[in-house]
Write an enzyme that holds these catalytic residues in place. Sequence first.
Site, PDB file in Angstrom:
ATOM      1  CB  CYS A   2      -0.859   0.039   1.249  1.00 31.34           C
ATOM      2  SG  CYS A   2      -1.884  -1.407   1.439  1.00 31.34           S
ATOM      3  NE  ARG A  27       4.682   1.986  -1.292  1.00 32.96           N
ATOM      4  CZ  ARG A  27       5.758   1.893  -0.507  1.00 32.96           C
ATOM      5  NH1 ARG A  27       6.927   2.172  -0.985  1.00 32.96           N
ATOM      6  NH2 ARG A  27       5.637   1.532   0.739  1.00 32.96           N
ATOM      7  CD1 TRP A  76      -0.434  -6.171  -3.547  1.00 33.77           C
ATOM      8  CD2 TRP A  76      -0.201  -6.697  -1.393  1.00 33.77           C
ATOM      9  NE1 TRP A  76      -0.044  -7.484  -3.471  1.00 33.77           N
ATOM     10  CE2 TRP A  76       0.103  -7.834  -2.173  1.00 33.77           C
ATOM     11  CE3 TRP A  76      -0.124  -6.811  -0.003  1.00 33.77           C
ATOM     12  CZ2 TRP A  76       0.489  -9.055  -1.614  1.00 33.77           C
ATOM     13  CZ3 TRP A  76       0.256  -8.021   0.556  1.00 33.77           C
ATOM     14  CH2 TRP A  76       0.554  -9.131  -0.254  1.00 33.77           C
ATOM     15  CG  ASN A 102       2.419   0.206   3.671  1.00 35.54           C
ATOM     16  OD1 ASN A 102       2.054  -0.943   3.419  1.00 35.54           O
ATOM     17  ND2 ASN A 102       3.664   0.617   3.523  1.00 35.54           N
ATOM     18  N   GLY A 103       0.519  -1.608   6.002  1.00 35.25           N
ATOM     19  CA  GLY A 103       1.051  -2.537   6.998  1.00 35.25           C
ATOM     20  C   GLY A 103      -0.044  -3.469   7.481  1.00 35.25           C
ATOM     21  CD  GLU A 486      14.279 -13.677 -12.249  1.00 38.13           C
ATOM     22  OE1 GLU A 486      14.016 -14.029 -11.082  1.00 38.13           O
ATOM     23  OE2 GLU A 486      13.784 -12.645 -12.753  1.00 38.13           O
ATOM     24  CE  LYS A 490      11.266 -11.265 -14.155  1.00 37.22           C
ATOM     25  NZ  LYS A 490      11.233 -11.666 -12.756  1.00 37.22           N
ATOM     26  CD  GLU A 493       7.381 -12.000 -10.935  1.00 37.50           C
ATOM     27  OE1 GLU A 493       7.403 -11.142 -10.059  1.00 37.50           O
ATOM     28  OE2 GLU A 493       8.280 -12.106 -11.795  1.00 37.50           O
ATOM     29  CG  HIS A 509      16.499 -37.971  -7.607  1.00 39.43           C
ATOM     30  ND1 HIS A 509      16.825 -39.281  -7.350  1.00 39.43           N
ATOM     31  CD2 HIS A 509      17.670 -37.366  -7.931  1.00 39.43           C
ATOM     32  CE1 HIS A 509      18.134 -39.459  -7.490  1.00 39.43           C
ATOM     33  NE2 HIS A 509      18.669 -38.298  -7.848  1.00 39.43           N
ATOM     34  CE  LYS A 610       9.762  -2.867  -9.958  1.00 39.57           C
ATOM     35  NZ  LYS A 610       9.982  -4.265 -10.337  1.00 39.57           N
TER      36      LYS A 610
HETATM   37  C1  G6P Z   1       8.367  -8.287  -5.159  1.00 41.37           C
HETATM   38  C2  G6P Z   1       8.564  -7.953  -6.626  1.00 41.37           C
HETATM   39  C3  G6P Z   1       9.723  -8.779  -7.193  1.00 41.37           C
HETATM   40  C4  G6P Z   1      10.973  -8.559  -6.355  1.00 41.37           C
HETATM   41  C5  G6P Z   1      10.722  -8.877  -4.866  1.00 41.37           C
HETATM   42  C6  G6P Z   1      11.891  -8.456  -3.999  1.00 41.37           C
HETATM   43  O1  G6P Z   1       7.894  -9.583  -5.043  1.00 41.37           O
HETATM   44  O2  G6P Z   1       7.393  -8.218  -7.354  1.00 41.37           O
HETATM   45  O3  G6P Z   1       9.964  -8.368  -8.529  1.00 41.37           O
HETATM   46  O4  G6P Z   1      12.001  -9.379  -6.822  1.00 41.37           O
HETATM   47  O5  G6P Z   1       9.581  -8.142  -4.418  1.00 41.37           O
HETATM   48  O6  G6P Z   1      12.004  -7.060  -4.082  1.00 41.37           O
HETATM   49  P1  G6P Z   1      13.286  -6.227  -3.745  1.00 41.37           P
HETATM   50  O7  G6P Z   1      12.885  -4.798  -3.968  1.00 41.37           O
HETATM   51  O8  G6P Z   1      13.629  -6.500  -2.297  1.00 41.37           O
HETATM   52  O9  G6P Z   1      14.366  -6.676  -4.651  1.00 41.37           O
END
Ligand code: G6P
Length: 615
Positions: A2, A27, A76, A102-103, A486, A490, A493, A509, A610
Site C-alpha cells: 500500500c 506498490r 495491496w 500501509n502494513g 528466475e 517470470k 508472475e 528423482h 513491486k
Molecule cells: C516483489 C517484486 C519482485 C521482487 C521482490 C523483492 O515480489 O514483485 O519483482 O524481486 O519483491 O524485491 P526487492 O525490492 O527487495 O528486490
Amino acid sequence: MCTVVGYIGNSFCSTFIFEGLARLEYRGYDSAGFACLDANSHKLLYSKSSGQLINLTERVKKEPIDGFLGIGHTRWSTHGDTSQENAHPHFDCSKTISVVHNGIIENYLKLKEDMLYEGHTFFSDTDTEVISHLFEPIKEKENVNAGDVAAIVQQLDGAYAFIAMLQTFPDLLIVVRKKSPLCIGMGDNEMFIASDVIAFAGKTNKVIFLPDESFALVTKNNVKIYDFAGNELSIVVHHTAATFETADKGEHTHFMLKEIYEQKNVIIKTVDSLQSKKTMLLEQLGFSTDQIKNTENICFVACGTSWHAARIAQFFFEAVAHIPVSVHLASEFRYNSFFPHKNTLYVIISQSGETADALEALRLINAHGLSTIALTNVATSTIVREAGGFLVTCAGPEVAVASTKAFSTQLAALYWFVHYFAYAKNAIMQENLLQAEMDIIHVAHVLENALEQHKDIIDHIHAMHYAHYDKALFLGRHISYPLAMEAALKLKEIAYVFAESYAAGELKHGPLALVDKNMPVYIFSHRDPIIYQKLLSNANEVKARGGIIIAFAYADQNELIELAETAFTISAEIPALLGPLAMIGLVQYFIYAVAKERGCPIDKPRNLAKSVTVE
Ligand code: G6P
C-alpha cells in the site's frame, strides 16, 4: 504494497496527492481512495474506488472534492477483498476521522471484538479500521497532545505506517510509523507525507525519515516527533537528491518491454558508475581493506528475483574470490537459528531497498554489530540508510512489477564487486578486475544482440505456439539452475502459467514423472563442457519420454540444439560465469511474448506489488 500520501499546507491538496499516488502505484493497485477536509466547511469528504488509481481519478474528476489538507491511498489487500468498501481511507463511527494505512495491525481482531461490544459501527473487513475508532476519544478534545497519541499507538501490534486526519483538527495530520516506511517532506508552509520520497521529489529536498516506532504531529509549518512513550525526539532533516523521471513507455507496448530493452545501457552505466567510484568505494562500503582481507564468508539475504541474483552471485564469489557463500531467503532467515560470525560479510540485496523481510533481516544482523552492505537500486531507501555500507545499481526506475533490468544490473554489480573484492584480498591481479569490467560490457552487448536476433521469430511463431501450455518445467545446472528459477518465476508472475524449476540432476528423482507431450521443458545450458554433457543427458531423458524441449543454449552446442523443439542461442564467446547475464534478456523477452499472447496485464500482474513492505 500500500501507499500512503498526505498533504497539509496553503494549496489545494488533490493535485499533489494524486500525483504522489500515481508515482508510487507500483506498490499496490487493488483499490484507491482520497479524503480531504473541505476548504470552507472543514467537513470530511472522501472518494474511493476499487481497481487501479485511474478509476478513482475519473470519479474525482466527475465529483470533485478538495481541501488544504488531505490523505490518499492505493491498496495491496491483506485483510478483506479488493472492494470499494475495503478501500482506504477508513473511518470512525461518525465518519469524521479518516485513516490511510500501509502494513498489518496484527491484533485487530481482538480490538475489533471489544469495539463491537462497545457499540462501534464498522464499514469494512480491514484491519485498518480499528485505528480510526481508536482516535475517537480525542476528537472532541481542545488539543491533540503527544500523550493521547502515544496511548493509541501503544495498543497497536504489527507493522504500520499511517496518517490520521480528524475533522475537528483542520490544522493537523497525525503520522505514525512502526517498521513500514514513512517520510515527511518539508516545504515552505506546506508538508508532504508519503511512503517514499519519490512522491514529493521536485517539491522539496528537505526530508525527515520518521524514525522507527515514532509518530509526528504535523502542521503546515511545524513537525514535532515523539517516541511511542510520548517523549519528544530531536528531528534530523536529510537533504535528498531524489528526482522523479516521468515514467513513459515510449514506443513500447509495456513498461516491461521497455525495461528489457534498456538493459544493455543500464548494465554499462552500472559498471561505469562502480568503476568511477573505485577509490572511494571502501568508505561507501563502510569497511577497510583489512576487513576485506579478514572476511571468511559471504552471506546473502534477499527475496524474490533479488534472491535469484544472490544465488547466481554465490558462484561468482566461490569461483573468483574462493570464499564460501551462503544464500538466504530473508523471510526464512529471520526465523532460522542465527550464528553471528564476525568475519562474515552480510550482503542484503533488494532492488527497492524497502522489502520488509529484507529490512528486518538486516536489522537482526545489525543488532549483532556485524558488517552489512546493501545492494539496491534506490540510494534513498531504508535499507541503504540502515546498512553499514552500500552499492547502488543504475537501472533507473523499474515500473513493471516483474523485475528485469534491476536483476541484470544486480548481476553486473555483483560480478564487478567480486573482482573488486578479490583484488582487495590479493586473490586476483588488477588486470583481472579490468578484464571483468570489459567482459560485463561485452556481455551487455551479447544480451541485446540475442534479443534482436530472435525477436521476430518469437513474435511471429513461438509466442503463439507456447502460449497454449498451462504448465512448464525449468531445468538448469550449477549457475544455470538459478537462471532457470528466475525464468520460472517470470512465467508464473506475468503469464500465469504454473512453472516448476529444478536442478536438472534431480529430474530423475521425481519431476520426470510429469514429463509428457503436454509439458514444455525449458533447459538452460552451461558453457562448461562437463556440465553441458550432464545437461545433454537430462535433455535426452526428457526427449525419450516425449517431452517438448525449449533450449537456451550456446551457439556451438549442436547436440542440445538438435534435441530441442525450439532452441535459442547466444554467442559462445563469453565467460561461463556471465552466461545467465547474457541469456536473461532473451529469456525475459520470450516469456513476455508468451504472456502478451495469453492476454495478461503484464506490467501489473494480479495480486502482486513491486515493493513488498509487509511481512
Ligand atoms: C516483489 C517484486 C519482485 C521482487 C521482490 C523483492 O515480489 O514483485 O519483482 O524481486 O519483491 O524485491 P526487492 O525490492 O527487495 O528486490
